[in-house]
Design a protein around this motif. Structure first.
Motif, mmCIF file in Angstrom:
data_model
loop_
_atom_site.group_PDB
_atom_site.id
_atom_site.type_symbol
_atom_site.label_atom_id
_atom_site.label_comp_id
_atom_site.label_asym_id
_atom_site.label_seq_id
_atom_site.Cartn_x
_atom_site.Cartn_y
_atom_site.Cartn_z
ATOM 1 N N PHE A 87 0.818 -1.200 0.000
ATOM 2 C CA PHE A 87 0.000 0.000 0.000
ATOM 3 C C PHE A 87 0.856 1.256 0.000
ATOM 4 C CE2 PHE A 87 -3.064 -3.154 0.701
ATOM 5 C CZ PHE A 87 -4.311 -2.611 0.430
ATOM 6 N N ASN A 88 2.162 1.052 -0.086
ATOM 7 C CA ASN A 88 3.131 2.112 -0.371
ATOM 8 C C ASN A 88 4.047 1.585 -1.465
ATOM 9 O OD1 ASN A 88 2.782 2.176 2.939
ATOM 10 N ND2 ASN A 88 2.648 4.195 1.998
ATOM 11 N N LYS A 89 4.587 2.463 -2.263
ATOM 12 C CA LYS A 89 5.442 2.050 -3.378
ATOM 13 C C LYS A 89 6.786 1.543 -2.866
ATOM 14 C CE LYS A 89 3.277 5.785 -5.962
ATOM 15 N NZ LYS A 89 3.388 7.221 -6.235
ATOM 16 N N TYR A 96 0.341 -3.566 -6.185
ATOM 17 C CA TYR A 96 0.416 -2.279 -5.508
ATOM 18 C C TYR A 96 -0.948 -1.610 -5.542
ATOM 19 C CZ TYR A 96 1.148 2.735 -4.857
ATOM 20 O OH TYR A 96 1.025 4.045 -4.442
ATOM 21 N N TYR A 97 -1.440 -1.204 -4.383
ATOM 22 C CA TYR A 97 -2.695 -0.458 -4.296
ATOM 23 C C TYR A 97 -2.348 1.027 -4.371
ATOM 24 C CZ TYR A 97 -7.154 1.294 -2.567
ATOM 25 O OH TYR A 97 -8.350 1.961 -2.436
ATOM 26 N N ALA A 98 -2.742 1.672 -5.466
ATOM 27 C CA ALA A 98 -2.271 3.027 -5.776
ATOM 28 C C ALA A 98 -3.100 4.099 -5.077
ATOM 29 C CB ALA A 98 -2.268 3.240 -7.285
ATOM 30 N N ALA A 99 -2.900 4.194 -3.773
ATOM 31 C CA ALA A 99 -3.599 5.232 -3.018
ATOM 32 C C ALA A 99 -2.971 6.605 -3.256
ATOM 33 C CB ALA A 99 -3.579 4.907 -1.529
ATOM 34 N N ASP A 100 -1.695 6.628 -3.620
ATOM 35 C CA ASP A 100 -0.990 7.894 -3.830
ATOM 36 C C ASP A 100 -0.964 8.268 -5.311
ATOM 37 O OD1 ASP A 100 -0.377 8.237 -1.132
ATOM 38 O OD2 ASP A 100 1.421 6.984 -1.295
ATOM 39 N N THR A 101 -0.805 9.562 -5.553
ATOM 40 C CA THR A 101 -0.695 10.057 -6.924
ATOM 41 C C THR A 101 0.707 9.792 -7.463
ATOM 42 O OG1 THR A 101 -0.116 12.233 -6.036
ATOM 43 C CG2 THR A 101 -2.433 11.853 -6.581
ATOM 44 N N PHE A 124 12.293 8.184 -3.415
ATOM 45 C CA PHE A 124 10.886 7.976 -3.757
ATOM 46 C C PHE A 124 10.695 7.759 -5.262
ATOM 47 C CE2 PHE A 124 10.404 10.014 0.410
ATOM 48 C CZ PHE A 124 9.552 9.092 1.002
ATOM 49 N N SER A 125 11.542 8.365 -6.067
ATOM 50 C CA SER A 125 11.468 8.145 -7.505
ATOM 51 C C SER A 125 11.849 6.707 -7.852
ATOM 52 C CB SER A 125 12.398 9.124 -8.239
ATOM 53 O OG SER A 125 12.377 8.891 -9.631
ATOM 54 N N SER A 126 12.893 6.195 -7.213
ATOM 55 C CA SER A 126 13.336 4.825 -7.501
ATOM 56 C C SER A 126 12.300 3.809 -7.021
ATOM 57 C CB SER A 126 14.695 4.549 -6.852
ATOM 58 O OG SER A 126 14.593 4.532 -5.437
ATOM 59 N N TYR A 127 11.648 4.079 -5.892
ATOM 60 C CA TYR A 127 10.623 3.166 -5.389
ATOM 61 C C TYR A 127 9.389 3.184 -6.288
ATOM 62 C CZ TYR A 127 12.657 1.455 -1.018
ATOM 63 O OH TYR A 127 13.423 0.781 -0.098
ATOM 64 N N GLU A 128 9.058 4.355 -6.832
ATOM 65 C CA GLU A 128 7.934 4.404 -7.767
ATOM 66 C C GLU A 128 8.295 3.691 -9.066
ATOM 67 O OE1 GLU A 128 4.938 7.730 -8.214
ATOM 68 O OE2 GLU A 128 6.214 8.160 -9.943
ATOM 69 N N GLU A 281 -5.559 15.643 -4.565
ATOM 70 C CA GLU A 281 -6.279 14.536 -3.930
ATOM 71 C C GLU A 281 -6.453 13.436 -4.946
ATOM 72 O OE1 GLU A 281 -7.192 12.816 -1.112
ATOM 73 O OE2 GLU A 281 -8.380 14.508 -0.383
ATOM 74 N N ASN A 282 -5.814 12.286 -4.699
ATOM 75 C CA ASN A 282 -5.894 11.179 -5.645
ATOM 76 C C ASN A 282 -7.336 10.766 -5.893
ATOM 77 O OD1 ASN A 282 -4.989 9.152 -7.348
ATOM 78 N ND2 ASN A 282 -4.647 7.694 -5.699
ATOM 79 N N THR A 283 -8.103 10.639 -4.825
ATOM 80 C CA THR A 283 -9.515 10.289 -4.969
ATOM 81 C C THR A 283 -10.388 11.246 -4.152
ATOM 82 O OG1 THR A 283 -9.282 8.647 -3.201
ATOM 83 C CG2 THR A 283 -9.137 7.862 -5.476
ATOM 84 N N GLY A 284 -10.387 11.073 -2.841
ATOM 85 C CA GLY A 284 -11.260 11.853 -1.986
ATOM 86 C C GLY A 284 -12.462 11.033 -1.569
#
Length: 380
Positions: A87-89, A96-101, A124-128, A281-284
């Motif tokens: 739930f995090n990259k 992967y559950y894409a909760a983040d943008t 964070f770029s490498s993890y994405e 906000e990715n979703t809201g």
């Protein structure tokens, strides 16, 4: 199957965390074993979950993430899981559950070019990239259609690895038959008069959610309207900065802060409008929770779920690029029209009866099971 779920932190009131819990419980109900790896778990522990917590001591978040990742995957090597769901990259995920943008898009458009020379960006770029790179095997569960073209643009992600899920609003957020009685009791308990207008903001991360914008808009209301308008703010965040802002604006007596709580449906029924002027906000999810409770919504159009408010004709959007004066004028117009708000409420409840906005956990569990079967076949 033994399913491993990984997230950096669990607390009961975060949107990502609530989605994780509903998906994991759905998988558990289908007979799968659930093991969770996290740095921190706050709140009750679900029965039957095998929960491992370990938080390394480091000076930076990215160093902590790296040590936690190494620790988790060392454990998984010793005791494998059929599917690894993050739930995090991070590297090594099956799902992967894409909760983040999209982090890369934000780094390029919301930061200076110098930001991309720092160690935080590199981490964070490498993890994405480990999740979305064209050569990665990770399949992603998207909750915002707007993010799909961004991952394809920056990483060349194969479309068949990007699965768009419907929303997953909990049915306990729907307006019950005794909704009016709950509303009346709620307003009496907080001494809110019938002619007063209660605005509601819900969400951890007050800065990102645009609380500063909401306070400025309340300050800008005509005096007679401002005197009968109150704002309740609910979320796991430090409110001090915004308490000071409200004090400087002279509206502190009208603003009430609450930490995260488990009786949010009562607030949704007791308020007159949800205000959500988020910067991004990715979703809201809270937008749809308000909608199914019959609460009109006033939000920025950048929210991933903002289009549902337009589809339902259950509120009004703040257009991009954001303009504070435009928002201020919109808020005045909305608060002065009780008839419009009643129409939005009726429309929202009709939409809640027909739209597919509840089935995300089931769809996610279906995909996890399908991927698990495929991986077990490949291993064989």
């Amino acid at each position: 199957m033994r399913l491993a779920f990984i997230l950096y932190k669990f607390f009961p009131f975060g949107g990502l965390q609530r989605d994780f819990l509903r998906i994991a419980r759905t998988c558990q109900a289908r007979g799968h074993d659930i093991v969770v790896y996290t740095m921190q778990w706050d709140g009750d522990r679900p029965e039957g979950f095998e929960i491992h917590t370990w938080k390394p001591r480091t000076l930076s978040a990215h160093a902590r993430n790296k040590k936690f990742h190494a620790h988790v995957f060392a454990n998984l090597k010793h005791k494998p899981a059929a599917v690894i769901i993050g739930f995090n990259k991070m590297p090594g995920l099956d799902v992967y559950y894409a909760a983040d943008t999209c982090y890369e898009d934000k780094a390029r458009h919301l930061r200076s070019r110098w930001y991309r020379y720092g160690s935080r960006y590199r981490h964070f770029s490498s993890y994405e990239r480990a999740v979305f790179d064209r050569n990665s095997h990770t399949e992603s569960l998207l909750i915002s259609a707007a993010q799909k073209p961004l991952f394809e643009k920056y990483y060349g992600t194969a479309p068949e690895r990007l699965h768009l899920l419907p929303p997953g609003i909990s049915r306990d957020r729907r307006r019950p038959e005794n909704g009016q009685a709950i509303r009346t009791a709620f307003r009496q308990s907080f001494e809110i008069d019938d002619d007063e207008l209660l605005l509601l903001m819900i969400g951890s991360g007050f800065k990102t959610k645009g609380l500063d914008r909401a306070l400025l808009a309340i300050k800008a209301l005509p005096e007679t309207l401002r005197r009968k308008t109150r704002l309740f703010v609910i979320g796991q965040d430090n409110p001090r900065q915004f308490q000071l802002q409200a004090h400087k604006l002279g509206i502190a007596r009208q603003i009430t802060f609450f930490s995260g709580r488990d009786d949010v449906p009562r607030f949704l029924l007791g308020a007159d409008m949800l205000i959500h002027p988020a910067y991004n906000e990715n979703t809201g999810t809270v937008l749809l929770e308000a909608l199914v409770a019959g609460l009109p919504v006033f939000c920025t159009e950048v929210c991933g779920y903002a289009h549902y408010i337009s589809d339902a004709k259950a509120g009004e959007l703040i257009k991009s690029p954001f303009n504070q004066q435009v928002m201020n004028s919109q808020l005045v117009k909305i608060l002065e029209s009780a008839e419009q708000r009643r129409t939005w409420q009726t429309n929202a409840l009709m939409f809640a009866d027909t739209a597919d906005i509840y089935s995300m956990p089931e769809h996610a569990a279906d995909l996890i099971e399908t991927i698990g079967v495929r991986l077990s076949g490949a291993a064989a």
